[in-house]
Design an enzyme around this catalytic site. Sequence first.
Site, mmCIF file in Angstrom:
data_model
loop_
_atom_site.group_PDB
_atom_site.id
_atom_site.type_symbol
_atom_site.label_atom_id
_atom_site.label_comp_id
_atom_site.label_asym_id
_atom_site.label_seq_id
_atom_site.Cartn_x
_atom_site.Cartn_y
_atom_site.Cartn_z
ATOM 1 N N CYS A 199 0.198 3.786 2.750
ATOM 2 C CA CYS A 199 0.663 3.240 4.037
ATOM 3 C C CYS A 199 2.153 3.506 4.207
ATOM 4 C CB CYS A 199 0.420 1.733 4.111
ATOM 5 S SG CYS A 199 -1.304 1.225 3.959
ATOM 6 N N CYS A 217 0.844 -1.205 0.000
ATOM 7 C CA CYS A 217 0.000 0.000 0.000
ATOM 8 C C CYS A 217 0.878 1.254 0.000
ATOM 9 C CB CYS A 217 -0.896 -0.044 1.242
ATOM 10 S SG CYS A 217 -1.749 1.488 1.631
#
Length: 172
Positions: free
Chosen positions: A72, A69
Amino acid sequence: MTFSAWCVRSAYVLMALATTAAQAQYQKLAWPASVPTPQIQMTDLNDQPWNAAELKGKLVVLNFWATWCGPCKQELPSLQALSDASAGNPVVITVDVKESASKVTSFILGNRIRLPVVLDKSGEIARQWGVRAFPTTVLIGADGQARWRIQGALDWNGPEAHAWIKSLKLEP
């Protein structure tokens, strides 16, 4: 208006729109009053247990993420900085969802992340906390009750995050 003046003016408008879009990369939602806060009962990669007794009286920033991600990866350094500056209050705990220990360990070592990392191999912890997007962070008050769910990336060293954490510290 000359063409060059139009180009400059258009550039300012586009920059303003881009700045607004960059600031709106997350959504802060109140934890639903009708949904009980799940119990924290986890062990991190260093075999450190995290549970209600360990966290009693502390604010908790519970972050759900994955190595694949992009947002993230951008958010984790600010969570690390928040943890480094907080002297343990709030406690920042990260939960990697559905990835192997070797992959996560390699990632956190390569990116100098020292936060506690819990592996949620089956996705059950994320499901209990209502995680539907990555990253998702839950802010938990000192009483152990979830207050806010933030979906999307956030600069945890920015003024908004500091204000949220300060307001939780001021709660009775």
